[in-house]
Design a protein around this motif. Structure first.
Motif, PDB file in Angstrom:
ATOM      1  N   GLU A  77       0.836  -1.194   0.000  1.00 32.79           N
ATOM      2  CA  GLU A  77       0.000   0.000   0.000  1.00 32.79           C
ATOM      3  C   GLU A  77       0.875   1.250   0.000  1.00 32.79           C
ATOM      4  O   GLU A  77       1.961   1.250   0.550  1.00 32.79           O
ATOM      5  N   GLY A  78       0.360   2.287  -0.639  1.00 29.84           N
ATOM      6  CA  GLY A  78       1.064   3.562  -0.600  1.00 29.84           C
ATOM      7  C   GLY A  78       1.651   3.946  -1.948  1.00 29.84           C
ATOM      8  O   GLY A  78       1.285   3.412  -2.992  1.00 29.84           O
ATOM      9  N   PHE A  79       2.584   4.880  -1.881  1.00 31.57           N
ATOM     10  CA  PHE A  79       3.150   5.507  -3.071  1.00 31.57           C
ATOM     11  C   PHE A  79       4.419   4.795  -3.511  1.00 31.57           C
ATOM     12  O   PHE A  79       5.276   4.468  -2.693  1.00 31.57           O
ATOM     13  N   GLY A  88       4.872   8.037 -10.819  1.00 33.64           N
ATOM     14  CA  GLY A  88       4.393   7.591  -9.510  1.00 33.64           C
ATOM     15  C   GLY A  88       3.080   6.851  -9.636  1.00 33.64           C
ATOM     16  O   GLY A  88       2.294   7.087 -10.566  1.00 33.64           O
ATOM     17  N   ILE A  89       2.867   5.902  -8.722  1.00 35.89           N
ATOM     18  CA  ILE A  89       1.586   5.189  -8.655  1.00 35.89           C
ATOM     19  C   ILE A  89       1.210   5.071  -7.197  1.00 35.89           C
ATOM     20  O   ILE A  89       2.075   5.012  -6.317  1.00 35.89           O
ATOM     21  N   GLU A  90      -0.078   5.088  -6.948  1.00 35.89           N
ATOM     22  CA  GLU A  90      -0.579   5.041  -5.571  1.00 35.89           C
ATOM     23  C   GLU A  90      -1.428   3.785  -5.405  1.00 35.89           C
ATOM     24  O   GLU A  90      -2.437   3.617  -6.098  1.00 35.89           O
ATOM     25  N   ILE A  91      -0.992   2.887  -4.526  1.00 29.62           N
ATOM     26  CA  ILE A  91      -1.805   1.719  -4.166  1.00 29.62           C
ATOM     27  C   ILE A  91      -2.639   2.148  -2.969  1.00 29.62           C
ATOM     28  O   ILE A  91      -2.079   2.462  -1.905  1.00 29.62           O
ATOM     29  N   PRO A  92      -3.971   2.207  -3.124  1.00 29.06           N
ATOM     30  CA  PRO A  92      -4.794   2.785  -2.054  1.00 29.06           C
ATOM     31  C   PRO A  92      -4.525   2.102  -0.707  1.00 29.06           C
ATOM     32  O   PRO A  92      -4.575   0.878  -0.601  1.00 29.06           O
ATOM     33  N   ALA A  93      -4.219   2.887   0.298  1.00 27.94           N
ATOM     34  CA  ALA A  93      -3.944   2.349   1.629  1.00 27.94           C
ATOM     35  C   ALA A  93      -5.250   2.279   2.417  1.00 27.94           C
ATOM     36  O   ALA A  93      -6.126   3.131   2.269  1.00 27.94           O
ATOM     37  N   HIS A  94      -5.353   1.264   3.273  1.00 29.16           N
ATOM     38  CA  HIS A  94      -6.594   1.106   4.048  1.00 29.16           C
ATOM     39  C   HIS A  94      -6.794   2.284   5.001  1.00 29.16           C
ATOM     40  O   HIS A  94      -7.909   2.580   5.398  1.00 29.16           O
ATOM     41  N   ASP A  95      -5.707   2.967   5.335  1.00 29.37           N
ATOM     42  CA  ASP A  95      -5.795   4.091   6.271  1.00 29.37           C
ATOM     43  C   ASP A  95      -5.554   5.432   5.571  1.00 29.37           C
ATOM     44  O   ASP A  95      -5.153   6.411   6.207  1.00 29.37           O
ATOM     45  N   ALA A  96      -5.828   5.481   4.265  1.00 32.87           N
ATOM     46  CA  ALA A  96      -5.517   6.678   3.467  1.00 32.87           C
ATOM     47  C   ALA A  96      -6.266   7.925   3.939  1.00 32.87           C
ATOM     48  O   ALA A  96      -5.903   9.043   3.569  1.00 32.87           O
ATOM     49  N   ASP A  97      -7.281   7.740   4.755  1.00 33.11           N
ATOM     50  CA  ASP A  97      -8.105   8.874   5.188  1.00 33.11           C
ATOM     51  C   ASP A  97      -7.296   9.972   5.879  1.00 33.11           C
ATOM     52  O   ASP A  97      -7.628  11.146   5.768  1.00 33.11           O
ATOM     53  N   PHE A  98      -6.205   9.587   6.562  1.00 34.65           N
ATOM     54  CA  PHE A  98      -5.489  10.607   7.345  1.00 34.65           C
ATOM     55  C   PHE A  98      -4.730  11.600   6.465  1.00 34.65           C
ATOM     56  O   PHE A  98      -4.361  12.673   6.918  1.00 34.65           O
ATOM     57  N   TYR A  99      -4.488  11.240   5.194  1.00 34.89           N
ATOM     58  CA  TYR A  99      -3.870  12.214   4.281  1.00 34.89           C
ATOM     59  C   TYR A  99      -4.782  12.571   3.111  1.00 34.89           C
ATOM     60  O   TYR A  99      -4.318  13.078   2.090  1.00 34.89           O
ATOM     61  N   VAL A 140      15.570   9.717  28.331  1.00 33.82           N
ATOM     62  CA  VAL A 140      15.164  10.586  27.218  1.00 33.82           C
ATOM     63  C   VAL A 140      13.744  10.225  26.795  1.00 33.82           C
ATOM     64  O   VAL A 140      13.343   9.055  26.843  1.00 33.82           O
ATOM     65  N   ASN A 141      12.968  11.221  26.388  1.00 32.75           N
ATOM     66  CA  ASN A 141      11.637  10.946  25.852  1.00 32.75           C
ATOM     67  C   ASN A 141      11.788  10.342  24.458  1.00 32.75           C
ATOM     68  O   ASN A 141      11.723  11.017  23.448  1.00 32.75           O
ATOM     69  N   SER A 142      12.017   9.031  24.437  1.00 37.53           N
ATOM     70  CA  SER A 142      12.303   8.302  23.198  1.00 37.53           C
ATOM     71  C   SER A 142      11.035   7.600  22.732  1.00 37.53           C
ATOM     72  O   SER A 142      10.416   6.852  23.493  1.00 37.53           O
ATOM     73  N   VAL A 143      10.654   7.887  21.496  1.00 37.32           N
ATOM     74  CA  VAL A 143       9.450   7.259  20.937  1.00 37.32           C
ATOM     75  C   VAL A 143       9.831   6.504  19.674  1.00 37.32           C
ATOM     76  O   VAL A 143      10.549   7.038  18.818  1.00 37.32           O
ATOM     77  N   PHE A 144       9.364   5.272  19.588  1.00 43.88           N
ATOM     78  CA  PHE A 144       9.698   4.425  18.443  1.00 43.88           C
ATOM     79  C   PHE A 144       8.404   3.995  17.765  1.00 43.88           C
ATOM     80  O   PHE A 144       7.462   3.550  18.420  1.00 43.88           O
ATOM     81  N   TYR A 145       8.362   4.142  16.437  1.00 39.14           N
ATOM     82  CA  TYR A 145       7.146   3.788  15.699  1.00 39.14           C
ATOM     83  C   TYR A 145       7.496   2.914  14.512  1.00 39.14           C
ATOM     84  O   TYR A 145       8.486   3.186  13.807  1.00 39.14           O
ATOM     85  N   VAL A 146       6.701   1.897  14.286  1.00 37.17           N
ATOM     86  CA  VAL A 146       6.869   1.038  13.119  1.00 37.17           C
ATOM     87  C   VAL A 146       5.596   1.097  12.276  1.00 37.17           C
ATOM     88  O   VAL A 146       4.491   0.841  12.769  1.00 37.17           O
ATOM     89  N   SER A 147       5.747   1.436  11.003  1.00 30.77           N
ATOM     90  CA  SER A 147       4.612   1.468  10.073  1.00 30.77           C
ATOM     91  C   SER A 147       4.365   0.048   9.561  1.00 30.77           C
ATOM     92  O   SER A 147       5.263  -0.565   8.975  1.00 30.77           O
ATOM     93  N   PRO A 148       3.170  -0.495   9.770  1.00 35.37           N
ATOM     94  CA  PRO A 148       2.922  -1.882   9.394  1.00 35.37           C
ATOM     95  C   PRO A 148       2.934  -2.103   7.878  1.00 35.37           C
ATOM     96  O   PRO A 148       2.326  -1.335   7.123  1.00 35.37           O
ATOM     97  N   ASN A 149       3.630  -3.149   7.471  1.00 37.60           N
ATOM     98  CA  ASN A 149       3.587  -3.619   6.074  1.00 37.60           C
ATOM     99  C   ASN A 149       4.017  -2.585   5.038  1.00 37.60           C
ATOM    100  O   ASN A 149       3.480  -2.536   3.930  1.00 37.60           O
ATOM    101  N   THR A 150       4.968  -1.761   5.411  1.00 35.50           N
ATOM    102  CA  THR A 150       5.538  -0.822   4.435  1.00 35.50           C
ATOM    103  C   THR A 150       7.060  -0.866   4.529  1.00 35.50           C
ATOM    104  O   THR A 150       7.621  -1.270   5.554  1.00 35.50           O
ATOM    105  N   GLY A 151       7.706  -0.446   3.449  1.00 33.46           N
ATOM    106  CA  GLY A 151       9.162  -0.457   3.388  1.00 33.46           C
ATOM    107  C   GLY A 151       9.731   0.944   3.438  1.00 33.46           C
ATOM    108  O   GLY A 151       9.206   1.819   4.136  1.00 33.46           O
TER     109      GLY A 151
END
Lengths: 396, 396
Positions: free
Chosen positions: A103-105, A134-145, A365-376
């Motif tokens: 999913e995504g760009f 460019g091509i866009e594979i519609p993301a299931h959460d595309a609403d936020f952008y 430290v205020n350390s925050v770690f985030y992983v985007s599911p199923n994207t590279g």
């Protein structure tokens, strides 16, 4: 390249180069059957029917080149040279990716009779030091952008004089909804960098940074702030490699020229606690080189698929523990698959960036770690990273 | 298309279609020898060496496509199908236009084995309802739109909600240098339209409207004002013809939605005497349809290669003589060669637009007519037209 820079860049490249294959890979196995509900990609040129994408995330291409000998698309199964199109009786070349794309760009291009061309059906986006299709594979959460009927900020092109390079340089400044009307309010600023081979257009064109902020602000999830996006490969290495990369020219433009320009020409809160720096891939690398060494300028620091913070970084950087309000690190899940990253280069033990982020947190430290599911190593990772980052910024 | 609209459009097309050949023609005879001082075009993609232009205005192209059968460039001798490239031993195709091209900006594309592609060396510009390659033949007077170390205005992308189309629509707004700092000043506004097949990016990308104004303002030749640029083919006819064209949807978006949005969100002088409308080609056609019918909104009207005003227009339009502060008409000289234009369609006597402009002046209107030397239906004509127009606007 200086050794320190080379070493840091090597670390960063574990993420970026390692995941280059993810960009073109079809991670899911080919489905038993292809669902025939293809629709034009949302980033096609106006009126163009191809490329198309179906509900499984499979892409189909159609290119007119009646006398060509071969037409290929760089997207598809990475290791096997993309998607080969076949010629129909009508002189058009068509082909369908063997499996779903993430999913995504995605950037891509055509190879027509051995030459590199863009797909006439698709819009162009600056990446890989060229304007790519460019091509866009519609993301299931595309609403936020998504572009919605909410108050919109502006993306303002500014041209600023740079004495160090003796050029007029371009930046884009996102000003949040209401910026013009609230003429007495001052705003924090996020300096947001693109990746290698991209430019200052990337975060608004393919990143939708403006729409992400519009939507977060409309739903009360983020505080209104400015985003400044400028070109980060100041000692222009396009279209060559990174061999001549040097952070100094860009650091000078950003810290000594652009920040003062923005503070003089926009209503900013001009102190470190109201200034953030973030970047994707090479932009994260630049962020790590610039922000910790300038903690009088930046209290919020974010690396998106662009390296990690280690306890060693914290301990060796004067003021890190006291001054840094947020150390944010993110990756796409495919960048982390089967690989620990972020450890010292040169064969030392590899440290999983999740472990590293946790250790930095334990160090105070205020350390925050985030992983985007199923994207590279791609823009959906970074769109989501910005969505996660923005609400954490500028918490007075 | 309604008959009135069709008739007006036919008149306009005398200019635009008639001069389409000028766009690709090599008006000057081929020089005896080609001067070998070729340099990369100024609108090439970063780092790209081709296309190139020499001091005679001759263009040279080089395209990599080792297995192609034929490669052509749409620029060159119009009637003879452009410039045919020939294949070298190294698999690259090269070719040089038979003669000099007109100074200024030209759209073009490649034909590779029968398919239409862009030149990978050139940047892309939206024209002909597609993102086309562009090349710039250095103009002897290019200084007036050069990027210089002068105070720069901004080009601000705004997204506005349009109830009539139920879309979020885009406009670009040029704000002059100092707009943000002079927080109590209010500014006049020029609504500036692109041509057929172009979009709201054209006037800043290929038109350099922002740089033209920056330079005019810096030299004291124009009063600072805003320029608003939006998409004018509202009832989207891309990429088809004009058969379904209807001015109403665009008129609604412009007059009922965008103008109120701009007046509410920018510090404008919101009356007719501080509002202008201008357009090139189809945009001039739209200007002529909208502005004279809304003289409570616009007192300055300009048609750039997009039709003329006649005494009949003046006499039949209520308030024209009293309310119109400027009726500006311009063409490129090649559009006028061997042809009178601006007369009634359908075989009536053709009126030379110079004669028509003079007659309108004699009728008591502030009529200004400008001819751009040695240019056709192309952007150098319109850059120069804006340079001539801007100083005449908003003379309180």
């Amino acid at each position: 390249m200086k050794p320190f820079v080379a070493a840091l860049f090597a670390t960063m490249c574990l993420a970026s180069i390692g995941s280059a294959s993810a960009q073109t890979a079809a991670p899911a196995p080919a489905p038993a059957s292809v669902t025939e509900d293809f629709k034009p990609s949302s980033v096609n040129q106006p009126g163009q029917q191809y490329p198309q994408v179906n509900s499984q995330g499979i892409a189909r291409f159609k290119v007119v080149a009646p006398d060509a000998q071969s037409v290929k698309v760089s997207l598809g199964l990475g290791g096997r040279g993309g998607t080969v199109l076949t010629k129909g009786a009508d002189g058009t070349w068509t082909g369908t990716t063997e499996g779903p794309l993430d999913e995504g760009f995605h950037y891509y291009h055509l190879t027509v009779d051995g030459g590199t061309f863009n797909d006439p059906g698709a819009m162009n986006f600056y990446g890989s030091t060229r304007w790519e299709s460019g091509i866009e594979i519609p993301a299931h959460d595309a609403d936020f952008y998504a572009l919605k009927n909410v108050p919109h900020g502006r993306v303002e092109q500014v041209l600023f004089h740079s004495p160090s390079t003796n050029t007029e340089r371009r930046a884009f400044v996102y000003t949040p909804p209401g910026y013009d009307k609230n003429a007495r309010e001052r705003y924090p600023v996020l300096y947001l960098q693109h990746g290698w081979g991209e430019d200052e257009t990337a975060w608004s064109n393919q990143g939708h940074a403006n729409l992400i902020l519009d939507n977060l602000i409309a739903s009360g999830k983020a505080r209104p702030f400015l985003i400044v996006m400028t070109y980060g490969m100041t000692n222009d290495v396009r279209p060559g490699g990174m061999a001549s990369f040097d952070i100094k020219p860009f650091k000078t433009v950003l810290v000594d020229e652009l920040i003062p320009y923005v503070d003089a020409n926009f209503r900013t809160l001009a102190d470190a606690n109201h200034r953030a720096m973030a970047g994707l891939s090479m932009g994260g690398f630049e962020t790590k080189l610039i922000a910790p060494a300038n903690l009088d300028k930046f209290a919020y620091i974010a690396l998106l698929s662009g390296g990690t913070f280690t306890v060693d970084d914290v301990n060796k950087t004067p003021g890190f523990k006291e001054k840094v309000k947020l150390a944010f690190v993110s990756f796409g899940s495919r960048e982390l698959e089967g690989r620990g990253m972020g450890g010292p280069p040169g064969g030392g033990p590899r440290v999983d960036p999740r472990v590293s982020a946790e250790a930095v947190k334990q160090a105070g430290v205020n350390s925050v770690f985030y992983v985007s599911p199923n994207t590279g190593h791609e823009f959906l990772t970074w769109r989501r990273s910005l969505r996660e980052l923005a609400p954490l910024l500028f918490k007075d």
